[in-house]
Scaffold this motif. Structure first.
Motif, short mmCIF file in Angstrom:
data_model
loop_
_atom_site.label_atom_id
_atom_site.label_comp_id
_atom_site.label_asym_id
_atom_site.label_seq_id
_atom_site.Cartn_x
_atom_site.Cartn_y
_atom_site.Cartn_z
N VAL A 60 0.85 -1.19 0.00
CA VAL A 60 0.00 0.00 0.00
C VAL A 60 0.88 1.24 0.00
N THR A 61 0.60 2.18 -0.92
CA THR A 61 1.30 3.46 -0.91
C THR A 61 0.67 4.32 0.18
N ASP A 106 -0.06 7.71 2.12
CA ASP A 106 -0.13 9.15 1.82
C ASP A 106 0.12 10.00 3.05
N MET A 142 -2.51 6.48 6.35
CA MET A 142 -3.57 6.55 5.36
C MET A 142 -3.01 6.13 4.02
N GLY A 143 -3.71 5.20 3.38
CA GLY A 143 -3.33 4.77 2.04
C GLY A 143 -4.55 4.81 1.16
N GLY A 144 -4.58 5.75 0.17
CA GLY A 144 -5.80 5.93 -0.60
C GLY A 144 -6.87 6.49 0.31
N ASN A 145 -7.98 5.83 0.39
CA ASN A 145 -9.07 6.26 1.26
C ASN A 145 -9.20 5.36 2.48
N THR A 146 -8.18 4.57 2.74
CA THR A 146 -8.23 3.61 3.84
C THR A 146 -7.23 3.98 4.94
N THR A 147 -7.69 3.89 6.18
CA THR A 147 -6.80 4.11 7.32
C THR A 147 -6.36 2.76 7.87
N TYR A 148 -5.07 2.61 8.03
CA TYR A 148 -4.49 1.36 8.53
C TYR A 148 -3.85 1.61 9.90
N THR A 196 5.99 3.03 1.45
CA THR A 196 5.25 1.84 1.06
C THR A 196 5.00 1.01 2.31
#
Length: 625
Positions: free
Chosen positions: A549-550, A552, A560-566, A603
């Protein structure tokens, strides 16, 4: 004395913050100065544990503080002392302290042959006494009493944070500061006083961990409940910690291992045990310094344990025993397997015949079980049961051996609250043990906080146990966290050349370069983040690629990667990837706080294996933009 003392202090002392107090302010019982003075036993509380810091200090009380702040602190015995003064007979509670203080020249009596033990001590008297303790006699002072003593005390920092002046009486609060300042002061031969007593002083502060460790009494073994604990202070005044959590003496059980600090009036209780068949005594049965139970070796930590495990003591190789373990996992005592009603719960990691002749009737079978206490225990049974690697079992011991029984699923559902104290409507016991398990025998010990905020389904929970209060004491999960996997960042994978596998899986794990023995197998993964599970013999059982996952944005707990929070796993590995001047690609482990999404391309590698409490970032690779 204790390897785990720093962790102990961080996790169990749970005392109010060690707070510095401004000059002239009344010292708080939670301050660093007070806690250090208590830990050293220089000052102790009353029967209720209170220090009564506002009270004046008598000459007899000061004599006791003085001796307890010296190398003579362990020289005071029990019983009567001597009569040096006509107002201090041999039965006086402070007679032995007064004798040492006078004989060492730290304190003196009066010309009328009295010591006046009940008279409050003044600032100048206290300073003069402490100066003698530090080795400064009259030749080192300029002027006459009391100005010379007060001036020298000020120059050495002994009066720091003490607001009273000449002729005023010392309070217990003043004595806290005086003795703490004495510990950090220079002696007449230019040594830091606390260092001469064997402690460490860093940046003008006494090493609290070293003080507590050096003044810890134990280990002792409880022979029954709380009433069986022998301590030189009232049980009602004790602060109690059980396995690192605040508790009470009512929780004490037979065979618990305990330690105490008399000055702090604090008790630390440990319930760690290791049970199974003794497979080795090293270096010899005559004088063992370590014992192996199943496949794990433990250091013998006390003379009692060493005797019991010796050829004179009664335990030998092949016996079933229960090891009582201290705060660092050392063996404190040994009892017969049936001496306690301990039941272990866990997942089978290996089943092996003790004899090389194969599995025949009567052959001893050794079953290794990863238990909820986070230890793999090995139990010897007379015959192979229905359990296999990955099975959930309970195990208990008798004098003649062990009993291992396969568990029938007992599921539960519910959300774990944010505090990590409840699962659905059931409360976690204060010493709850939780094990995440996999069908191949992989396992991970976890803590309630790891599950906070997640809703667990019946497929996440394999088994649970409750106590008489209905609290969950043991919980066995079914790969609910993803923590049963070990996480790596692979930098190279084996390739087939002319039909032959060339190379191995190699990469990074917790900052170290590692090579994974694939035993000629391939697992269909590319270079990058992977999760690995092993058999009990260390062979790779499974290897899966992590999701790339890239990232941001990045914080200390999430990304945050795209619209997802990890969520970032608490053990997330962070590596800086860069090319050196010779165009060789290198990786360097760095702190999470040293990278950000503005300056680095990030990444993240996420375990996307379907675990309810998984999908966390396990590895981050950062490249300078």
């Amino acid at each position: 004395m204790k390897k785990r003392i720093l962790c102990l202090l961080m996790a169990v002392f749970l005392l109010p913050g060690l707070i510095a107090v401004p000059a002239g302010a009344a010292v708080s019982e939670s301050s660093g100065e007070v806690q250090t003075i208590r830990a050293l036993g220089i000052m102790t509380g009353d029967s209720a544990g209170n220090l009564n810091l506002g009270g004046n200090v008598t000459r007899a009380q000061f004599a006791k503080m003085l001796v307890n702040a010296s190398s003579y602190k362990d020289s005071v015995g029990e019983g009567e002392g001597v009569s040096l003064f006509k107002d201090v007979n041999s039965t006086h509670w402070a007679s032995q302290y007064i004798k040492i203080a006078v004989n060492e020249g730290w304190m003196t009596g009066y010309t009328d042959g009295t010591f006046r033990p009940s008279q409050s001590i003044t600032l100048e008297q206290a300073c003069a006494t402490v100066l003698r303790l530090l080795g400064y006699d009259s030749s080192a002072l300029a002027g006459s009493f009391p100005s010379a003593q007060l001036s020298k005390a000020s120059s050495l920092g002994l009066r720091d944070q003490i607001s009273i002046g000449k002729g005023e009486y010392m309070t217990r609060s003043d004595c806290v500061y005086l003795f703490y300042n004495t510990l950090t002061a220079q002696t007449s031969d230019a040594k830091t006083y606390a260092v001469t007593l064997g402690y460490t002083v860093t940046n003008g502060n006494v090493d609290y961990a070293a003080v507590v460790s050096a003044n810890l009494s134990g280990p002792y073994v409880a022979t029954g409940g709380a009433q069986s604990l022998e301590m030189p202070f009232a049980a009602s005044a004790a602060s109690v910690y059980r396995n690192g959590a605040a508790s009470s003496l009512s929780a004490v059980q037979q065979y618990d291992v305990y330690y105490y600090n008399a000055g702090m009036q604090t008790v630390w209780i440990y319930t760690d045990r290791a049970g199974g068949t003794i497979t080795a005594l090293l270096p010899s049965a005559a004088a063992p310094t370590s014992v192996t139970v199943g496949a794990k070796t433990y250091t013998v930590g006390t003379a009692t344990a060493a005797y019991k495990l010796s050829s004179m003591g009664g335990f030998k190789v092949g016996d079933t025993a229960l090891l009582l373990l201290g705060m660092n996992g050392e063996v404190v005592d040994v009892v017969n397997g049936s001496a306690t009603d301990t039941i272990y719960y866990g997942v089978v990691t290996a089943v092996a015949d003790a004899s090389s002749s194969g599995s025949t009737a009567g052959t001893e079978v050794r079953v290794s079980v990863a238990c909820t206490d986070g230890v793999v225990h090995t139990f010897s049974v007379s015959q192979r049961g229905a359990y296999t690697v990955g099975s959930l079992v309970s195990a208990s011991m008798t004098d003649s051996g062990a009993s291992v029984t396969q568990l029938t699923a007992k599921t539960l559902t519910g959300a774990v609250n944010q505090a990590g104290t409840k699962l659905g409507d059931k409360i976690f016991a204060g010493d709850v043990q939780i094990l995440d398990t996999a069908s191949n025998g992989a396992w991970a010990k976890i803590y309630p906080s790891r599950l906070a905020g997640y809703t667990l389904s019946a497929s996440d929970i394999r088994y649970y146990v409750t106590n008489t209060s209905g609290e969950i004491t043991h919980l066995l999960l079914d790969d609910a966290t993803g923590d049963t996997w070990s996480y790596y960042y692979l930098t190279s994978v084996p390739e087939k050349q002319n039909g032959t596998l060339s190379g191995s899986y190699s990469g990074l794990k917790d900052g170290a370069t590692v090579s994974l023995d694939n035993n000629g197998k391939t697992f269909g993964v590319e270079a990058g983040g992977v999760g690995v599970q092993f058999n009990s013999d260390g062979e790779i059982k499974s290897m899966r690629a992590l999701q790339s996952v890239t990232l941001d944005s990045l914080s200390s707990v999430s990304a945050m990667g795209g619209n997802t929070t990890y969520t970032l796993n608490s053990g997330v590995q962070v590596y800086l990837r860069k090319w050196d001047v010779n165009y060789v690609l290198s990786y360097y482990q760095v702190d999470l706080g040293s990278i950000n999404a503005a300056d680095y391309k990030l990444t993240g590698w996420v375990d996307n294996f379907g675990s309810t409490a998984g999908k966390q970032v396990r590895v981050i690779i950062a490249e300078k933009k």
